[in-house]
Design an enzyme around this catalytic site. Structure first.
Site, mmCIF file in Angstrom:
data_model
loop_
_atom_site.group_PDB
_atom_site.id
_atom_site.type_symbol
_atom_site.label_atom_id
_atom_site.label_comp_id
_atom_site.label_asym_id
_atom_site.label_seq_id
_atom_site.Cartn_x
_atom_site.Cartn_y
_atom_site.Cartn_z
ATOM 1 C CG ASP A 79 121.472 55.124 52.818
ATOM 2 O OD1 ASP A 79 121.580 54.905 54.049
ATOM 3 O OD2 ASP A 79 120.833 54.383 52.060
ATOM 4 N N GLY B 176 121.657 49.395 42.671
ATOM 5 C CA GLY B 176 122.187 50.651 42.138
ATOM 6 C C GLY B 176 122.974 51.422 43.178
ATOM 7 C CD GLN C 136 104.670 50.786 49.061
ATOM 8 O OE1 GLN C 136 103.517 51.189 49.159
ATOM 9 N NE2 GLN C 136 105.027 49.846 48.204
ATOM 10 C CG ASP D 39 114.915 46.176 45.216
ATOM 11 O OD1 ASP D 39 114.938 45.155 44.486
ATOM 12 O OD2 ASP D 39 113.916 46.906 45.289
ATOM 13 C CB THR D 40 117.668 47.744 41.557
ATOM 14 O OG1 THR D 40 117.935 48.999 42.186
ATOM 15 C CG2 THR D 40 116.166 47.523 41.459
ATOM 16 C CG ASP E 260 90.714 30.967 40.432
ATOM 17 O OD1 ASP E 260 91.533 30.339 41.134
ATOM 18 O OD2 ASP E 260 89.679 31.491 40.882
ATOM 19 C CE LYS F 260 121.182 56.439 48.034
ATOM 20 N NZ LYS F 260 120.812 56.413 49.418
#
Length: 319
Positions: A176, A232, A101, A229-230, A41, A199
């Site tokens: 940044d 960008g 977070q 991460d991505t 499961d 930015k």
């Protein structure tokens, strides 16, 4: 509670078994016998196949994608070792997920980095060993000792060995404002100036380059960040540096999360090489010519040895 185990044992979940093996090899011990799988499961199943009573157990497990599976593996393994009377349990988390977070950016936001810290502590960990937390205040979320390793010395050593040190044509670039301190420490090691990209981020995982503070024209730029991460932010930054006259653009980071379109973005960007640490397993594929992976096994192995011997870790970063 026994505060010091009688010997070291290294165990691993499924996040990055090779890193655990590399650490164990450096320490001259085998990886502990265990099996981490799932029931039909989807529930996590953990079998520890050797005694750990009274031992100093180190569980090597990054909490990268699949984040929740890897986190649950870590928690359940810690619980298993606690119930098996391990002398001391150290959660070795090269990449600490949910670290972004770390505060309430708006009303009704969770502080998930604190929740994860509470879960690790409640599971039974006696201490945590990690590297380059996204937000340094996360160290204060734990009520147990946390040892925080730094990736900048390893990354900077790579570029020093390649001849980038004390070169007037090299500039270190912070992508940044939040990464300025990291870029400054990196620049100090290469004796290079820094530049800063200002930015604006209209929404999550989307960044827009606004301005570059510093001189990059005709220089080799090295972008320094804690994670990608991505991609960008780093891809847009590299393209902006090229458009403003940078001769070459390199990038480096501690954690190569590389989710979604990250690899394609890196490959189509102005970045010549992306240098990462292997806190997260590099995805498999034949389109990784731009990617360089450096091992963190030596520094984690030395940190584990120092924790076991009860000697300071701060000496690792003194030069």
């Amino acid at each position: 509670m026994i505060t010091h185990g009688k010997n070291i044992k290294i165990f691993t979940g499924n996040a990055h078994p090779q890193l655990a093996k590399d650490i164990a090899d450096i320490l001259g011990i085998p990886v502990g016998s265990s099996k981490v799988g799932t029931f039909s499961d989807g529930e996590i199943s953990v079998d520890i196949n050797e005694t750990v009573r009274g031992t100093d157990v180190f569980v090597v497990q990054s909490t990268n994608s699949p984040v929740n599976d890897n986190l649950m593996e870590l928690l359940i393994m810690i619980d298993a070792f606690k119930r098996a009377s391990a002398g001391r349990i150290t959660a070795v988390i090269p990449y600490y997920g949910y670290a972004r977070q770390d505060r309430k950016a708006k009303s009704r936001d969770p502080i998930t980095a604190k929740l994860v810290a509470d879960l690790i502590t409640a599971a039974g960990a006696d201490r945590v060993l990690t590297m380059d937390l996204h937000a340094s205040q996360i160290q204060g979320y734990f009520n147990i000792p946390l040892d925080h390793l730094l990736g900048v010395p390893i990354l900077s050593r790579y570029f020093l060995d390649k001849g980038f040190g004390e070169n007037e044509d090299v500039v270190i670039v912070s992508p940044d404002l939040g990464s300025v301190t990291r870029a400054r420490k990196f620049a100090d090691r290469l004796h290079a100036p820094i530049a800063i990209i200002d930015k604006r981020r209209p929404k999550a995982n989307v960044s827009e380059i606004m301005n570059i503070i510093g001189d990059v024209r005709g220089k080799t730029a090295i972008l320094v960040d804690d994670m990608i991460d991505t991609a960008g932010t780093i891809a847009n930054a590299a393209n902006a540096l090229r458009d403003l006259g940078a001769k070459e653009v390199y990038a480096c980071c501690t954690h190569g999360v590389l989710s979604g379109p990250a690899i394609d973005r890196i490959n189509s960007s102005a970045i010549k090489k992306l240098v990462m640490l292997n806190t997260i397993k590099l995805p498999e594929g034949d389109n990784l010519e731009k990617f360089v992976s450096l091992s963190v096994a030596p520094i984690f192995a030395e940190a584990i040895k120092r924790i076991y011997d009860d000697v300071p870790l701060s000496k690792l970063f003194e030069e």
